[in-house]
Design a protein around this motif. Structure first.
Motif, mmCIF file in Angstrom:
data_model
loop_
_atom_site.group_PDB
_atom_site.id
_atom_site.type_symbol
_atom_site.label_atom_id
_atom_site.label_comp_id
_atom_site.label_asym_id
_atom_site.label_seq_id
_atom_site.Cartn_x
_atom_site.Cartn_y
_atom_site.Cartn_z
ATOM 1 N N HIS A 28 0.825 -1.212 0.000
ATOM 2 C CA HIS A 28 0.000 0.000 0.000
ATOM 3 C C HIS A 28 0.856 1.258 0.000
ATOM 4 N N ARG A 29 1.879 1.281 0.843
ATOM 5 C CA ARG A 29 2.743 2.464 0.915
ATOM 6 C C ARG A 29 3.509 2.677 -0.387
ATOM 7 N N ARG A 83 -9.242 6.266 2.185
ATOM 8 C CA ARG A 83 -9.465 7.649 2.631
ATOM 9 C C ARG A 83 -8.255 8.141 3.423
ATOM 10 N N GLU A 84 -8.208 9.467 3.588
ATOM 11 C CA GLU A 84 -7.189 10.052 4.452
ATOM 12 C C GLU A 84 -7.592 9.789 5.896
ATOM 13 N N VAL A 85 -6.609 9.432 6.702
ATOM 14 C CA VAL A 85 -6.869 9.125 8.104
ATOM 15 C C VAL A 85 -6.273 10.218 8.988
ATOM 16 N N ARG A 86 -6.836 10.334 10.158
ATOM 17 C CA ARG A 86 -6.411 11.404 11.074
ATOM 18 C C ARG A 86 -4.991 11.170 11.594
ATOM 19 N N HIS A 87 -4.663 9.907 11.859
ATOM 20 C CA HIS A 87 -3.359 9.555 12.416
ATOM 21 C C HIS A 87 -2.674 8.548 11.490
ATOM 22 N N PRO A 88 -1.355 8.555 11.432
ATOM 23 C CA PRO A 88 -0.636 7.592 10.599
ATOM 24 C C PRO A 88 -1.002 6.151 10.956
ATOM 25 N N THR A 89 -1.020 5.292 9.949
ATOM 26 C CA THR A 89 -1.290 3.863 10.136
ATOM 27 C C THR A 89 -0.176 3.069 9.466
ATOM 28 N N MET A 90 -0.244 1.762 9.548
ATOM 29 C CA MET A 90 0.721 0.900 8.863
ATOM 30 C C MET A 90 0.643 1.088 7.349
ATOM 31 N N ASN A 91 -0.514 1.507 6.841
ATOM 32 C CA ASN A 91 -0.727 1.628 5.400
ATOM 33 C C ASN A 91 -0.363 2.995 4.832
ATOM 34 N N THR A 92 -0.117 3.974 5.677
ATOM 35 C CA THR A 92 0.151 5.327 5.184
ATOM 36 C C THR A 92 1.654 5.556 5.030
ATOM 37 N N VAL A 93 2.012 6.388 4.059
ATOM 38 C CA VAL A 93 3.423 6.710 3.859
ATOM 39 C C VAL A 93 3.990 7.335 5.127
#
Length: 167
Positions: A110-111, A143-153
């Motif tokens: 994903h990243r 969608r954009e998330v409020r806090h970083p996750t494992m899937n976000t850059v």
């Protein structure tokens, strides 16, 4: 890290490689430290990596500002793969050069897909890179998330990111 001779090293653990907990060698942070302490060129950095008693599975992106050259390396213990002569490379936590290991973690894919979408081929400005490093769009959630996750850059476990403008 970056040294005074213009070498910068960044790295990621390769999560798609099998773990050999009985392997002997020196830990990865010491390899990065040795490169930054002793190398002045990409060739010197590669010589250090080649001679190092490696353990674990890691990638290294080594850039040299004076020569405007990068090298991307992956190692898994004694196995080592090197790519040079490229203008850029996008990586996350899975192998791109070594042969297939275990299943690639979905979050790493994903990243990488998100980074590829945000940074198409062509010239990049500082703003493009900064936006990528701060990006919180989660492809798994769509969608954009409020806090970083494992899937976000922009990950919660990133140690550091920086952009250095060179003119």
């Amino acid at each position: 890290g970056t040294n005074e001779r213009g070498l910068t090293v960044s790295s990621t653990m390769l999560l798609d490689r099998p773990r050999d907990l009985s392997a002997l060698g020196r830990v990865h942070p010491l390899l990065v430290l040795r490169i930054l302490e002793q190398a002045s060129t990409l060739d010197e950095a590669l010589a250090i990596v080649t001679s190092w008693p490696r353990v674990g599975a890691w990638s290294l992106l080594v850039s040299h500002a004076p020569s405007d050259e990068i090298a991307y390396l992956e190692y898994d213990g004694a196995a080592l793969a090197v790519r040079r002569g490229v203008d850029r490379i996008l990586t996350t936590n899975h192998s791109q050069l070594l042969s297939a290991g275990e299943e690639v973690p979905e979050h790493s894919l994903h990243r990488l897909r998100r980074a590829e979408a945000l940074l198409p081929e062509g010239a990049l400005g500082d703003a493009d890179v900064r936006a990528l490093l701060r990006d919180r769009f989660d492809l798994a959630r769509g969608r954009e998330v409020r806090h970083p996750t494992m899937n976000t850059v922009c990950r919660v476990d990133n140690q550091a990111s920086f952009v250095r403008a060179v003119s």
